[in-house]
Design an enzyme around this catalytic site. Structure first.
Site, PDB file in Angstrom:
ATOM      1  N   CYS A   1      37.618  30.544  44.287  1.00 50.23           N
ATOM      2  CA  CYS A   1      37.853  29.426  44.426  1.00 50.23           C
ATOM      3  C   CYS A   1      37.172  28.005  45.048  1.00 50.23           C
ATOM      4  CB  CYS A   1      38.562  29.781  46.012  1.00 50.23           C
ATOM      5  SG  CYS A   1      38.061  30.135  47.663  1.00 50.23           S
TER       6      CYS A   1
ATOM      7  N   SER B   1      45.828  33.247  46.986  1.00 49.41           N
ATOM      8  CA  SER B   1      46.883  32.186  46.510  1.00 49.41           C
ATOM      9  C   SER B   1      47.714  31.454  47.066  1.00 49.41           C
ATOM     10  CB  SER B   1      48.026  32.906  44.363  1.00 49.41           C
ATOM     11  OG  SER B   1      48.325  33.584  45.294  1.00 49.41           O
TER      12      SER B   1
ATOM     13  N   PHE C   1      40.810  40.143  45.259  1.00 45.30           N
ATOM     14  CA  PHE C   1      39.846  40.713  43.931  1.00 45.30           C
ATOM     15  C   PHE C   1      38.333  40.353  43.954  1.00 45.30           C
ATOM     16  CE2 PHE C   1      42.121  38.082  41.226  1.00 45.30           C
ATOM     17  CZ  PHE C   1      40.866  37.575  40.209  1.00 45.30           C
TER      18      PHE C   1
END
Length: 501
Positions: free
Chosen positions: A282, A227, A150
């Site tokens: 990230c 993740s 997202f």
């Protein structure tokens, strides 16, 4: 009646046969913008079938023609940049300038993909043996797939499918169901640029769509960003199914601040790296490792001053520095991390948990948070928070800082702030992290390099985009060819062939 966001299959916008939908929220208000259809296995199967049918003709399309489509596509992205950025902001929450920056990095990857004729050239060697020529070719895999997060609904898909399709593959993209509109809009621009129906298909969905892509034998390769637990699952399941897989996972990036660093520069760099995009990157920097108490104290003083001047509000407001988090659930999760940091003994210097934005009381806002005395073993040190939370870690030496970084399970990105070339060179040579910056807080490689971390930040041998993307989305074939001279007949040869025979 609320708008239903469907799928793009075989060049046509379609609604799902599934009755399952999920709301798409405006993070700045908490209001529901639309419902996104969640594809079932049959809908995903239809997208895969479309890609499989389109593959033979697309594989045989000259690389130059494929590249020209990417060149036209790049122009359309630039022309529609304001529309795309507004869609990103409306569903993700990041400020418009950040959305434009994301899109620009994606456009650079499209531009790199337009070099396909050069990138796909094979290697040729004449007379490797008597009258024998040998060469290698980079051939397409077939149907490939991407599963994207997202936080970069434009950029990360543009890391994947443009390179895949210019290499001759077809593609099924499963974007995040939290922010689907910009991804779908961009895919429609690709059709406008001349991409044939079926070459790129987009299916919105949840785990059912992901598992279908992982286990359908027609899908030859899968790219993923998300993740670490999910990346590890996708890598294991995809490899078990015989697919080529690259799965980029989580991160906990450290910035080392040396005693000789330009503290003002480090402060300004960390403000963007820690709080930009509300920390939902990230490559964000949630940990500043200060070598010496004097460095830590000076850094904190500068950060507190800059944080006090920050403007937090809806991303569509051009005066804002930081927007909301993506969902109510994620807001609660980030607040919980801050609670846990306090409970475990870190010193909370700036508390953003109580922030309210007038007129947007139902939005998913949290202010910037700053901790001091963060230590290894604390939850806020070990785990990826994915929110605007920066922790100060105090150490005595560069060696101690590097030991902390190397001991962490993630190895995505790191950076060092220093004026000492010897220290910088030692750090870049020896640190066990995939992307390293020197006085650069977000060392995200440009499009003609490749992106990826080490340790549990990447599963697979090849990084994303750049030269590694050509290797990931193609398979090498080597041809060795001999045309004997007319009238010459040779006897049987039983030794292993070599350049002497």
């Amino acid at each position: 009646m609320q708008k239903i966001i469907g799928h793009l299959i075989d060049g046509t916008l379609v609604s799902s046969d599934s009755s399952r939908t999920q709301p798409v929220f405006d993070p700045a208000t908490g209001a529901i913008r639309a419902q996104v259809a969640l594809a079932d296995a049959s809908t995903v199967g239809a997208a895969i079938a479309s890609a499989e049918q389109a593959f033979p003709a697309w594989r045989n399309t000259p690389a130059l023609k494929r590249a020209r489509i990417m060149a036209r596509f790049r122009v359309l992205l630039e022309e529609q940049a304001d529309v795309i950025a507004a869609l990103i902001t409306a569903e993700h929450g990041k400020v418009l300038s950040d959305a434009h920056g994301e899109l620009q990095r994606g456009i650079e990857n499209v531009e790199y993909a337009s070099y396909a004729p050069e990138l796909l050239k094979g290697e040729h060697a004449r007379n490797v043996g008597p009258g024998i020529d040998s060469w290698s070719e980079f051939q397409a895999l077939g149907v490939t797939a991407g599963i994207t997060p997202f936080n970069f609904p434009a950029m990360v898909p543009l890391w994947m499918w443009p390179m895949a399709v210019v290499c001759g593959n077809t593609f099924v993209l499963k974007p995040s169901e939290r922010a689907p509109s910009s991804t779908l809009y961009i895919a429609r621009l690709a059709l406008e640029a001349g991409l044939p129906p079926g070459v790129l298909n987009v299916v919105n969905g949840d785990r059912e769509a992901v598992e279908t892509l992982l286990h359908d034998p027609r899908v030859r390769a899968v790219s993923f960003v998300g993740s670490t637990p999910v990346a590890e699952h996708i890598y294991a399941e995809g490899c078990r199914a015989g697919k080529r897989v690259q799965a980029l996972g989580g991160a906990k990036n450290h910035a080392v601040i040396m005693p000789d660093a330009d503290i003002a520069q480090a402060v300004h760099a960390l403000m963007g790296a820690a709080y930009g995009s509300c920390g939902e990157r990230c490559m964000a920097v949630p940990l500043a490792v200060c070598v010496g108490d004097q460095v830590a104290d000076a850094l904190i003083a500068g950060l507190k001053e800059e944080i006090a001047a920050m403007h937090v509000g809806p991303g569509s407001d051009n005066t804002c520095d930081m927007g909301p988090l993506v969902t109510r659930q994620h807001l609660d999760k980030v607040r919980g991390y801050v609670d846990q940091g306090v409970a475990e003994g870190a010193t909370l210097l700036v508390d953003g948990r109580t922030l309210t934005v007038p007129g947007h009381e139902e939005g998913y806002f949290i202010g910037p948070c700053l901790f001091d005395h963060v230590r290894p073993g604390m939850t806020i040190y070990q785990e990826e928070i994915f929110g605007p939370v920066l922790g100060i870690v105090r150490v005595n030496t560069l060696a101690e800082a590097m030991q902390l970084i190397d001991a962490h399970e993630y190895g995505n990105g790191t950076c060092i702030f220093t004026r000492d070339g010897e220290a910088a060179r030692h750090f870049t040579d020896h640190i066990q992290v995939g992307m390293v910056g020197v006085n650069v807080p977000l060392p995200v490689p440009v499009a003609y390099h490749s992106f990826g971390g080490w340790k549990r930040s990447l599963f697979g041998d090849l990084h994303a985009y750049g030269p590694d993307a050509v290797r990931f989305y193609t398979k090498r074939k080597t041809i060795t060819q001999r045309w004997p001279s007319a009238g010459v007949r040779e006897g049987s040869v039983f030794s292993f062939p070599s350049s002497r025979t």
